[in-house]
Design an enzyme around this catalytic site. Structure first.
Site, PDB file in Angstrom:
ATOM      1  N   SER A 104      34.996  81.079  58.123  1.00  0.00           N
ATOM      2  CA  SER A 104      33.563  81.358  58.244  1.00  0.00           C
ATOM      3  C   SER A 104      32.726  80.315  57.528  1.00  0.00           C
ATOM      4  CB  SER A 104      33.279  82.739  57.638  1.00  0.00           C
ATOM      5  OG  SER A 104      31.897  82.952  57.530  1.00  0.00           O
ATOM      6  N   TYR A 160      33.627  88.659  50.169  1.00  0.00           N
ATOM      7  CA  TYR A 160      34.073  88.333  51.530  1.00  0.00           C
ATOM      8  C   TYR A 160      34.391  86.839  51.623  1.00  0.00           C
ATOM      9  CZ  TYR A 160      33.507  87.085  56.486  1.00  0.00           C
ATOM     10  OH  TYR A 160      33.677  86.553  57.740  1.00  0.00           O
ATOM     11  N   LYS A 211      38.027  84.689  52.226  1.00  0.00           N
ATOM     12  CA  LYS A 211      38.250  83.687  53.292  1.00  0.00           C
ATOM     13  C   LYS A 211      38.685  82.360  52.671  1.00  0.00           C
ATOM     14  CE  LYS A 211      37.279  85.895  57.112  1.00  0.00           C
ATOM     15  NZ  LYS A 211      38.279  86.131  58.158  1.00  0.00           N
TER      16      LYS A 211
END
Ligand code: NAD
Ligand code: UD1
Length: 347
Positions: A133, A157, A161
């Site tokens: 992302s 988050y 990642k």
């Protein structure tokens, strides 16, 4: 034609990519626990792909954190061929939720990915496309953002990642033979042009596009625009929106390159290279839907950057892929899905 395993294939990006890969002639086995999706999405993928292709899709309900579920999935691949590649979408993606529940995010996103990689190793599969992302770039210093920009995530988050990206670096360095693409998506939006599959967020949407379309369809009264005083031409935040069908085609291109070329670790931005403000999106959605999208400008949201736009040149060079659909297409197709399915898949 290859035998592919798709984790999280019932989700927003996974379902569109599954359709593109079925249409390209591949055999797919999807592993999903339906924690953020509905089996109906895959039924519609089969319907869109047609009866012949529908038979090339097998669905396994299970969890990427379970070795037994992964073994079952590798064994479920139809035909005699082993799984040639995995496309790994399964994960949790809500920033606010990740701040409240970091353990769950690290568990699903990092421990789940580790379990999947161990299963790939055990089953002799060394080709992976991973959903990364643009959130990794945090508050970017240079826009458009090149892949060489510093990795500085600002929430759990993003940390999870970044940790998987690091794990993939370590794995690729540990033994030759891994073919890995880490694809850093910018802002995926829109839907298949048929309106049969699309994004189906549960509860109040966190992201701009689904919120705007729910306002247009009358499910919500008005949009809150987070900040009107950003250093941008109209004062609202700028993002690089990418049509989910362009993104799906980017996965097909990445897979083709990985399977054709010698082992490598690719790290690529998938974005359009064009920025649109929140107010641009409101206007484009109003034009596509013929409905008003009332809004109110409120305070900035914590953790937002003024502008994030991809430098998409490396993906164009390495994959021969670039986006073909613009903001008007994203709004038209997103609206088509929203209108036909005002309550999503109803799960
Ligand atoms: P999504 O939630 O629609 O899809 C994820 C799928 O994974 C769902 O079908 C869910 O049920 C499944 N899943 C979740 N946990 C699982 C588990 N433990 N075992 C098996 N299946 C599980 O999300 P999406 O928008 O399609 O995103 C796909 C991937 O792309 C995610 O990894 C996400 O972090 C990443 N990504 C998404 C965006 C975005 O804006 N949508 C942007 C950048 C990166
Ligand atoms: C968000 C996440 C990012 C994640 C991405 C895709 C944050 C801070 N970032 O990105 O980590 O990878 O989703 O899941 O949550 N906006 C409004 N009103 C709204 C919603 C959004 O004005 O109701 C604005 C935002 O301030 C931003 C733009 O719309 O300027 C896009 O927001 P959003 O769709 O949430 O995406 P990102 O913030 O880019």
């Amino acid at each position: 034609m290859a035998q592919l395993l798709i984790t999280g294939g019932a989700g927003f990006i996974g379902s569109h990519t599954a359709l593109v890969l079925l249409e390209a002639g591949h055999n797919l086995v999807v592993l999903d626990n339906f924690s953020n999706s509905a089996p109906e999405a895959l039924r519609r993928v089969q319907e869109l792909a047609g009866p012949e292709a529908a038979q090339r899709l097998t669905v396994v309900e299970g969890d990427i954190r379970s070795a037994a579920d992964l073994d079952r999935t590798f064994a479920a691949a139809p035909g005699d061929q082993p799984v040639a590649a995995v496309i790994h979408f399964a994960g949790l993606k809500a920033v606010g939720e990740s701040v409240r529940e970091p353990l769950r995010y690290w568990d699903v996103n990092l421990a789940g990915s580790r379990q999947l990689l161990a299963a790939m190793q055990a089953h002799g599969c060394r080709t992976l496309v991973f959903s990364s992302s643009a959130t990794l770039y945090g508050y970017p210093e240079v826009v458009p953002i090149p892949e060489t920009a510093p990795i500085q995530p600002i929430n759990p988050y993003g940390h999870s990642k970044a940790a998987v990206e690091q794990l993939l670096d370590d794995l690729a360095a540990s033994e030759p033979g891994w073919r890995i693409a880490r694809l850093r998506y910018f802002n995926p939006v829109g839907a298949h042009p048929s309106g049969r599959i699309g994004e189906d967020p549960s509860g109040v949407p966190n992201n701009l596009f689904p919120f705007v379309s729910q306002v247009a369809v009358g499910r919500r009264a008005e949009l809150q625009v987070f900040g009107g005083d950003w250093p941008t031409p109209d004062g609202s935040g700028i993002r690089d929106y990418i049509h989910v069908m362009d993104l799906a085609e980017g996965h097909r291109a990445a897979l083709d390159v990985l399977l054709a070329e010698p082992p490598q670790l690719l790290t690529l931005n998938l974005g359009s290279g064009e920025g649109h403000s929140v107010l641009d999106v409101v206007r484009a959605f109003e034009a596509a839907s013929g409905r008003p999208v009332p809004f109110q400008i409120v305070a900035r949201r914590d953790g937002d950057a003024a502008s994030t736009v991809a430098d998409p040149r490396l993906a164009a060079e390495r994959l021969g892929w670039r986006t073909r659909r613009g903001l008007a297409d994203m709004c038209r197709d997103g609206w088509c899905w929203q209108q036909a399915n005002p309550h999503g898949y109803g799960h």
